[in-house]
Motif scaffolding. Structure first.
Motif, PDB file in Angstrom:
ATOM      1  N   THR A  88      -3.722  -5.808 -13.829  1.00 26.26           N
ATOM      2  CA  THR A  88      -3.066  -7.013 -13.314  1.00 26.26           C
ATOM      3  C   THR A  88      -2.704  -6.817 -11.843  1.00 26.26           C
ATOM      4  OG1 THR A  88      -0.871  -6.225 -13.982  1.00 26.26           O
ATOM      5  CG2 THR A  88      -2.134  -7.509 -15.592  1.00 26.26           C
ATOM      6  N   ASP A  89      -2.261  -7.901 -11.217  1.00 22.12           N
ATOM      7  CA  ASP A  89      -1.871  -7.835  -9.807  1.00 22.12           C
ATOM      8  C   ASP A  89      -0.655  -6.932  -9.610  1.00 22.12           C
ATOM      9  OD1 ASP A  89      -3.913  -9.560  -9.148  1.00 22.12           O
ATOM     10  OD2 ASP A  89      -2.670 -11.368  -9.265  1.00 22.12           O
ATOM     11  N   GLU A  90       0.280  -6.965 -10.557  1.00 17.54           N
ATOM     12  CA  GLU A  90       1.465  -6.110 -10.453  1.00 17.54           C
ATOM     13  C   GLU A  90       1.092  -4.632 -10.532  1.00 17.54           C
ATOM     14  OE1 GLU A  90       4.687  -6.629  -9.961  1.00 17.54           O
ATOM     15  OE2 GLU A  90       4.485  -8.781  -9.693  1.00 17.54           O
ATOM     16  N   LEU A  91       0.140  -4.286 -11.395  1.00 16.13           N
ATOM     17  CA  LEU A  91      -0.324  -2.899 -11.483  1.00 16.13           C
ATOM     18  C   LEU A  91      -1.097  -2.504 -10.233  1.00 16.13           C
ATOM     19  CD1 LEU A  91      -1.499  -2.832 -15.209  1.00 16.13           C
ATOM     20  CD2 LEU A  91       0.322  -1.429 -14.239  1.00 16.13           C
ATOM     21  N   LYS A  92      -1.962  -3.390  -9.765  1.00 15.44           N
ATOM     22  CA  LYS A  92      -2.791  -3.073  -8.599  1.00 15.44           C
ATOM     23  C   LYS A  92      -1.932  -2.851  -7.361  1.00 15.44           C
ATOM     24  CE  LYS A  92      -6.540  -5.390  -8.410  1.00 15.44           C
ATOM     25  NZ  LYS A  92      -7.497  -6.516  -8.211  1.00 15.44           N
ATOM     26  N   ALA A  93      -0.806  -3.555  -7.260  1.00 12.15           N
ATOM     27  CA  ALA A  93       0.055  -3.426  -6.083  1.00 12.15           C
ATOM     28  C   ALA A  93       0.725  -2.057  -6.002  1.00 12.15           C
ATOM     29  CB  ALA A  93       1.120  -4.520  -6.098  1.00 12.15           C
ATOM     30  N   ARG A  94       0.716  -1.297  -7.114  1.00 12.66           N
ATOM     31  CA  ARG A  94       1.348   0.032  -7.132  1.00 12.66           C
ATOM     32  C   ARG A  94       0.334   1.170  -7.074  1.00 12.66           C
ATOM     33  NH1 ARG A  94       4.633  -4.369  -8.872  1.00 12.66           N
ATOM     34  NH2 ARG A  94       6.753  -3.836  -8.234  1.00 12.66           N
ATOM     35  N   THR A  95      -0.871   0.911  -6.613  1.00 21.48           N
ATOM     36  CA  THR A  95      -1.913   1.941  -6.606  1.00 21.48           C
ATOM     37  C   THR A  95      -2.203   2.479  -5.214  1.00 21.48           C
ATOM     38  OG1 THR A  95      -3.619   0.210  -6.468  1.00 21.48           O
ATOM     39  CG2 THR A  95      -3.039   1.035  -8.667  1.00 21.48           C
ATOM     40  N   PHE A  96      -1.555   1.950  -4.185  1.00 20.60           N
ATOM     41  CA  PHE A  96      -1.796   2.465  -2.828  1.00 20.60           C
ATOM     42  C   PHE A  96      -0.523   2.294  -2.008  1.00 20.60           C
ATOM     43  CE2 PHE A  96      -3.199  -1.884  -3.234  1.00 20.60           C
ATOM     44  CZ  PHE A  96      -2.561  -2.524  -2.189  1.00 20.60           C
ATOM     45  N   PRO A  97      -0.093   3.357  -1.289  1.00 19.94           N
ATOM     46  CA  PRO A  97       1.120   3.269  -0.471  1.00 19.94           C
ATOM     47  C   PRO A  97       0.809   2.717   0.913  1.00 19.94           C
ATOM     48  CG  PRO A  97       0.319   5.515  -0.501  1.00 19.94           C
ATOM     49  CD  PRO A  97      -0.637   4.725  -1.352  1.00 19.94           C
ATOM     50  N   THR A  98       1.816   2.154   1.532  1.00 21.17           N
ATOM     51  CA  THR A  98       1.722   1.675   2.910  1.00 21.17           C
ATOM     52  C   THR A  98       2.914   2.198   3.699  1.00 21.17           C
ATOM     53  OG1 THR A  98       2.950  -0.368   2.471  1.00 21.17           O
ATOM     54  CG2 THR A  98       0.558  -0.428   2.129  1.00 21.17           C
ATOM     55  N   ILE A  99       2.895   1.951   4.999  1.00 25.17           N
ATOM     56  CA  ILE A  99       4.005   2.386   5.838  1.00 25.17           C
ATOM     57  C   ILE A  99       5.294   1.689   5.438  1.00 25.17           C
ATOM     58  CG2 ILE A  99       3.532   0.631   7.583  1.00 25.17           C
ATOM     59  CD1 ILE A  99       4.779   4.230   8.195  1.00 25.17           C
ATOM     60  N   LEU A 100       5.178   0.486   4.892  1.00 22.12           N
ATOM     61  CA  LEU A 100       6.379  -0.236   4.449  1.00 22.12           C
ATOM     62  C   LEU A 100       7.057   0.491   3.291  1.00 22.12           C
ATOM     63  CD1 LEU A 100       5.058  -3.914   4.603  1.00 22.12           C
ATOM     64  CD2 LEU A 100       6.409  -2.688   6.301  1.00 22.12           C
ATOM     65  N   ASP A 101       6.256   1.091   2.393  1.00 19.02           N
ATOM     66  CA  ASP A 101       6.850   1.854   1.286  1.00 19.02           C
ATOM     67  C   ASP A 101       7.649   3.039   1.810  1.00 19.02           C
ATOM     68  OD1 ASP A 101       5.712   0.337  -0.923  1.00 19.02           O
ATOM     69  OD2 ASP A 101       3.801   1.144  -0.276  1.00 19.02           O
ATOM     70  N   VAL A 102       7.152   3.693   2.857  1.00 13.90           N
ATOM     71  CA  VAL A 102       7.874   4.817   3.456  1.00 13.90           C
ATOM     72  C   VAL A 102       9.191   4.352   4.063  1.00 13.90           C
ATOM     73  CG1 VAL A 102       7.781   6.590   5.244  1.00 13.90           C
ATOM     74  CG2 VAL A 102       5.749   6.077   3.905  1.00 13.90           C
ATOM     75  N   LEU A 103       9.151   3.248   4.793  1.00 13.79           N
ATOM     76  CA  LEU A 103      10.366   2.732   5.415  1.00 13.79           C
ATOM     77  C   LEU A 103      11.388   2.307   4.355  1.00 13.79           C
ATOM     78  CD1 LEU A 103       8.785   0.600   8.290  1.00 13.79           C
ATOM     79  CD2 LEU A 103       9.869   2.842   8.479  1.00 13.79           C
ATOM     80  N   ILE A 104      10.912   1.692   3.279  1.00 16.25           N
ATOM     81  CA  ILE A 104      11.814   1.288   2.192  1.00 16.25           C
ATOM     82  C   ILE A 104      12.467   2.504   1.561  1.00 16.25           C
ATOM     83  CG2 ILE A 104      11.895   0.281  -0.122  1.00 16.25           C
ATOM     84  CD1 ILE A 104       9.726  -1.681   0.818  1.00 16.25           C
ATOM     85  N   ALA A 105      11.664   3.564   1.339  1.00 16.80           N
ATOM     86  CA  ALA A 105      12.216   4.781   0.742  1.00 16.80           C
ATOM     87  C   ALA A 105      13.239   5.437   1.655  1.00 16.80           C
ATOM     88  CB  ALA A 105      11.081   5.752   0.430  1.00 16.80           C
ATOM     89  N   ILE A 106      12.973   5.457   2.963  1.00 17.50           N
ATOM     90  CA  ILE A 106      13.909   6.082   3.908  1.00 17.50           C
ATOM     91  C   ILE A 106      15.236   5.334   3.926  1.00 17.50           C
ATOM     92  CG2 ILE A 106      14.350   6.538   6.350  1.00 17.50           C
ATOM     93  CD1 ILE A 106      11.371   7.083   6.675  1.00 17.50           C
ATOM     94  N   PHE A 107      15.183   4.035   4.194  1.00 18.67           N
ATOM     95  CA  PHE A 107      16.428   3.277   4.313  1.00 18.67           C
ATOM     96  C   PHE A 107      17.093   3.074   2.953  1.00 18.67           C
ATOM     97  CE2 PHE A 107      14.043   1.910   8.132  1.00 18.67           C
ATOM     98  CZ  PHE A 107      14.953   2.346   9.080  1.00 18.67           C
ATOM     99  N   GLY A 108      16.299   2.993   1.887  1.00 21.77           N
ATOM    100  CA  GLY A 108      16.889   2.922   0.554  1.00 21.77           C
ATOM    101  C   GLY A 108      17.631   4.196   0.201  1.00 21.77           C
TER     102      GLY A 108
END
Length: 498
Positions: free
Chosen positions: A146-166
């Motif tokens: 599904t689209d929800e599963l596919k969206a969790r199969t590759f990281p982006t720079i936004l994921d890094v920024l979210i993890a840092i500030f989170g």
């Protein structure tokens, strides 16, 4: 006198400058004092309570283990059903961040026991999550990713920024006197630790190494940067270091903690740089397509080559683009900032190679789907227009019939029409019958006369409409009695005594 006046003027100017400098300095000091009071978190931080709270959240046994299992099931169902609200609910109830924060805090305060417990519980947490998600996807019927599963199969720079500030928000919220539960819940949603683990379980269940690797990669990015943010904040707030009676043991633990911190920090910086460069390259490629790849009657579609990440493939559908225009585009591509190490390939018409047919098929499928959608809409519109036309024709026919009935049968005051769907329970046949209801104007007509008129109307309608599937019913006229007259009639006259 003349010499004293310039000296007085100079002294006045100097005093004014000193006064202005003092005012400016006072304003600056006030601004700095305000910012210090606004942003300082050291005064309101309870270090000992924070360490104890993090230590309690590390363990994964008993209630925490079952909560984790149930939340993994909920998240897997949400990803399978392509439902974002369900995934968010699962992230709210999941206790995933305890061991990760424990790793960062244990490294910062030189606590070997906390660090070891965090590592063990993190491995248990990941294993239990993967096992639960894999079990669900093995049992559940899977129609595809599904689209929800596919969206969790590759990281982006936004994921890094979210993890840092989170991660920064999480440890700051935990350090405050009186833990801010809303902030911690929000971080649990933002950092999204659970969906990648569920997606990795999906990859194991379906035997897809690519899905498993991409999802675990995303989870590791989130975990590493949350731990790193925890480490930095704990060092900034000067959390008390764990003291050891044995000096040699303290140095050994300190070296191990420093080594772990370095091993976590070094790949994190490299990973951040790589993802940043990847996002810059993709943004530059999209900007190049938008600004330069334009030709009348041509529609471009592009994607970065999976085998060669530095190769941008552009497929063009529609009018053929001249070769000199393509060469001009290639020259402009090499001059784009962020695309210095990348190359571009243009494909159109018969020049499409076999290995890139997949991209062309994607474009063709998109066009076919749009054409089908347009055709389906046209079919529905035509069907609705046909139904509307039939309704208008039936209304016109009924108007003509009712007018003929009015002229031929003055005894009838009104007539109505409706179609009745009947089902025979014995034969299980469904049939539609036209029902014509009539109301007689002359109430003095005898019953035989009424039956005769209904029969004659029924035969006439059957001949007129060329169908036997109709029925004529008589409806009794209903009289509405005014409220006032009703009250007058129901009044009981008083008796008079003679």
């Amino acid at each position: 006198m003349e010499q004293q006046e310039p000296q007085q003027q100079e002294s006045t100017i100097d005093s004014n400058l000193d006064s202005n400098q003092q005012r400016i300095s006072g304003i600056w000091d006030n601004i700095m004092a305000f910012l210090h009071e606004l942003l300082d978190i050291r005064q309101d931080s309870d270090r000992d309570e924070t360490i104890e709270a993090v230590r309690k959240d590390i363990s994964f046994q008993g209630h925490n283990a079952w909560i984790l299992i149930f939340s993994i099931f909920v998240a897997s169902i949400g990803l399978h059903a392509n439902s974002t609200p369900v995934v968010i609910g699962a992230m709210l109830i999941s206790p995933l961040m305890g061991p990760i924060v424990g790793m960062g805090l244990g490294t910062a305060i030189n606590d070997a026991i906390m660090l070891r417990r965090s590592w063990i519980n993190l491995i248990v947490m990941v294993g239990l999550s993967l096992l639960t998600a894999c079990l669900y996807f093995l049992i559940a019927p899977i129609n595809g990713i599904t689209d929800e599963l596919k969206a969790r199969t590759f990281p982006t720079i936004l994921d890094v920024l979210i993890a840092i500030f989170g991660g920064l928000a999480l440890i700051v919220a935990k350090a405050k006197k009186g833990t801010i539960s809303n902030a911690i819940a929000g971080v649990a949603i933002a950092t999204a630790l659970m969906p990648p683990l569920c997606t990795a379980g999906f990859g194991i269940a379906t035997g897809s190494l690519k899905v498993f690797g991409g999802a675990m990669y995303l989870f590791c990015i989130n975990a590493v940067f949350i731990a790193l943010a925890t480490f930095l904040v704990c060092k900034l707030l000067k959390f008390p270091m764990v003291k050891y009676a044995n000096q040699a043991k303290r140095k050994r633990v300190s070296r191990i903690a420093s080594l772990i911190g370095f091993l976590v920090l070094l790949p994190s910086v490299w990973l951040f740089y790589q993802l940043y460069q990847e996002e810059v390259k993709k943004a530059a490629g999209a900007k190049f397509i938008e600004n330069y790849v334009e030709f009348d009657g041509m529609r471009p579609s592009y994607d970065w080559n999976e085998k060669d990440p530095n190769m941008l493939d552009i497929w063009m559908v529609g009018e053929p683009v001249p070769v000199d225009v393509l060469k001009e585009w290639e020259k402009k591509f090499t001059l784009q900032k962020g695309l210095e190490e990348s190359t571009v390939r243009f494909y159109q018409g018969s020049s499409l190679p076999t290995e890139n047919n997949e991209g062309v098929e994607v474009v063709q499928e998109e066009l076919i789907d749009k054409l089908r959608l347009i055709q389906n809409k046209d079919v529905r519109i035509a069907a609705l227009e046909n139904e509307l036309r039939k309704a208008n024709e039936q209304e016109k026919d009924f108007n003509r019939l009712s007018e003929e009935v009015r002229l031929n049968y003055p005894q009838i005051s009104s007539m109505s029409y409706a179609e009745s769907i009947n089902k025979d329970f014995i034969t299980q046949q469904v049939d539609t019958i036209a029902i014509y209801n009539i109301i007689f104007n002359d109430t003095t007509l005898t019953v035989p006369n009424r039956v005769e008129i209904k029969t004659r109307i029924g035969k006439w309608l059957s001949y007129r409409l060329q169908t036997e599937k109709l029925k004529v019913n008589e409806i009794k006229r209903s009289f509405t009695i005014p409220v006032e007259s009703t009250k007058k009639e129901t009044q009981i006259p008083s008796k008079t005594v003679e």
